[in-house]
Write a protein that holds these residues in place. Structure first.
Motif, PDB file in Angstrom:
ATOM      1  N   ILE A   1      -7.589  -0.867  10.182  1.00 37.82           N
ATOM      2  CA  ILE A   1      -6.486  -0.227   9.450  1.00 37.82           C
ATOM      3  C   ILE A   1      -6.519  -0.675   7.994  1.00 37.82           C
ATOM      4  CG2 ILE A   1      -3.961  -0.198   9.167  1.00 37.82           C
ATOM      5  CD1 ILE A   1      -3.800  -0.384  12.287  1.00 37.82           C
ATOM      6  N   ALA A   2      -6.628  -1.983   7.782  1.00 41.35           N
ATOM      7  CA  ALA A   2      -6.632  -2.522   6.419  1.00 41.35           C
ATOM      8  C   ALA A   2      -7.859  -2.054   5.636  1.00 41.35           C
ATOM      9  CB  ALA A   2      -6.575  -4.046   6.459  1.00 41.35           C
TER      10      ALA A   2
ATOM     11  N   VAL B   1       3.854   0.213   5.074  1.00 43.57           N
ATOM     12  CA  VAL B   1       3.402  -1.184   5.068  1.00 43.57           C
ATOM     13  C   VAL B   1       4.560  -2.099   4.670  1.00 43.57           C
ATOM     14  CG1 VAL B   1       1.785  -2.847   4.071  1.00 43.57           C
ATOM     15  CG2 VAL B   1       1.013  -0.525   4.609  1.00 43.57           C
TER      16      VAL B   1
ATOM     17  N   LYS C   1      -9.657   0.663   6.059  1.00 47.89           N
ATOM     18  CA  LYS C   1      -9.508   2.102   5.751  1.00 47.89           C
ATOM     19  C   LYS C   1      -8.613   2.279   4.515  1.00 47.89           C
ATOM     20  CE  LYS C   1      -7.888   6.427   7.803  1.00 47.89           C
ATOM     21  NZ  LYS C   1      -6.537   6.740   7.373  1.00 47.89           N
ATOM     22  N   ARG C   2      -7.523   1.540   4.466  1.00 47.86           N
ATOM     23  CA  ARG C   2      -6.595   1.644   3.328  1.00 47.86           C
ATOM     24  C   ARG C   2      -7.238   1.109   2.051  1.00 47.86           C
ATOM     25  NH1 ARG C   2      -1.193  -0.093   6.789  1.00 47.86           N
ATOM     26  NH2 ARG C   2      -0.967   1.949   7.785  1.00 47.86           N
ATOM     27  N   LYS C   3      -8.005   0.029   2.160  1.00 44.45           N
ATOM     28  CA  LYS C   3      -8.703  -0.505   0.981  1.00 44.45           C
ATOM     29  C   LYS C   3      -9.682   0.530   0.435  1.00 44.45           C
ATOM     30  CE  LYS C   3     -11.591  -4.237  -0.766  1.00 44.45           C
ATOM     31  NZ  LYS C   3     -12.470  -3.349  -1.494  1.00 44.45           N
TER      32      LYS C   3
ATOM     33  N   GLU D   1      -9.434   3.732   0.664  1.00 42.64           N
ATOM     34  CA  GLU D   1      -8.635   4.766  -0.012  1.00 42.64           C
ATOM     35  C   GLU D   1      -8.315   4.343  -1.447  1.00 42.64           C
ATOM     36  OE1 GLU D   1      -5.154   6.361   2.011  1.00 42.64           O
ATOM     37  OE2 GLU D   1      -6.117   5.978   3.941  1.00 42.64           O
TER      38      GLU D   1
ATOM     39  N   LEU E   1      -2.014  -4.416   2.581  1.00 38.15           N
ATOM     40  CA  LEU E   1      -2.537  -3.236   3.265  1.00 38.15           C
ATOM     41  C   LEU E   1      -1.983  -3.064   4.675  1.00 38.15           C
ATOM     42  CD1 LEU E   1      -6.238  -3.840   2.228  1.00 38.15           C
ATOM     43  CD2 LEU E   1      -4.692  -2.137   1.244  1.00 38.15           C
ATOM     44  N   HIS E   2      -1.625  -4.173   5.329  1.00 37.16           N
ATOM     45  CA  HIS E   2      -1.182  -4.105   6.727  1.00 37.16           C
ATOM     46  C   HIS E   2      -0.543  -5.441   7.091  1.00 37.16           C
ATOM     47  CE1 HIS E   2      -1.086  -2.893  10.879  1.00 37.16           C
ATOM     48  NE2 HIS E   2      -2.019  -3.744  11.280  1.00 37.16           N
TER      49      HIS E   2
ATOM     50  N   PHE F   1       0.833  -1.197   0.000  1.00 33.18           N
ATOM     51  CA  PHE F   1       0.000   0.000   0.000  1.00 33.18           C
ATOM     52  C   PHE F   1       0.875   1.256   0.000  1.00 33.18           C
ATOM     53  CE2 PHE F   1      -2.206   3.318   2.460  1.00 33.18           C
ATOM     54  CZ  PHE F   1      -3.307   3.531   1.641  1.00 33.18           C
ATOM     55  N   ASP F   2       1.906   1.267   0.852  1.00 27.36           N
ATOM     56  CA  ASP F   2       2.857   2.377   0.885  1.00 27.36           C
ATOM     57  C   ASP F   2       4.145   1.887   1.555  1.00 27.36           C
ATOM     58  OD1 ASP F   2       2.369   2.410   3.669  1.00 27.36           O
ATOM     59  OD2 ASP F   2       1.112   4.202   3.581  1.00 27.36           O
TER      60      ASP F   2
END
Length: 119
Positions: free
Chosen positions: A106-107, A21, A109-111, A113, A89-90, A17-18
């Protein structure tokens, strides 16, 4: 002479994801990390078809990558994207039987995005 080994093309790609991660994944204990990286390679070959014991659906489009070693149980939560991409994602070391809600949130929220960026 033909080889007895079956080879599969790497038809999927695994991405993070970034950078945070990627860093949390590579910070997993060494033996858990080694298993996790091996499972990522299997995912690149088999994609969504890999299944248990390596991956498990969590709902809401999230999947758990499961790596167990002497140091404990490592998990990466991922999602599948168009173009045969898997996004990590995490990642974390699991301490209880059930995946903690905090890690799922957390995962998720990133999904969201990623989904919003692709709309």
């Amino acid at each position: 002479m033909l080889s007895n080994m079956i080879t599969y093309p790497m038809s999927w790609t695994v991405e993070f994801f970034d950078e945070s991660v990627e860093a949390e994944t590579f910070a997993l204990p060494p033996k858990i990390l080694a298993k996790m990286l091996h499972i990522f390679e299997l995912i690149e070959m088999a994609g969504a078809q890999l299944g248990e014991p390596y991956t498990k659906p969590l709902g809401d489009g999230l999947f758990e990558v499961r790596a167990k070693a002497q140091e404990g149980i490592g998990r990466s939560i991922c999602c599948y994207q168009k173009g045969k991409k898997i996004i990590i994602l995490h990642s974390f070391v699991k301490k209880d039987q059930k995946t903690p809600k905090k890690d799922l949130q957390i995962a998720l929220k990133r999904k969201k995005e990623i989904d919003n960026a692709n709309d």
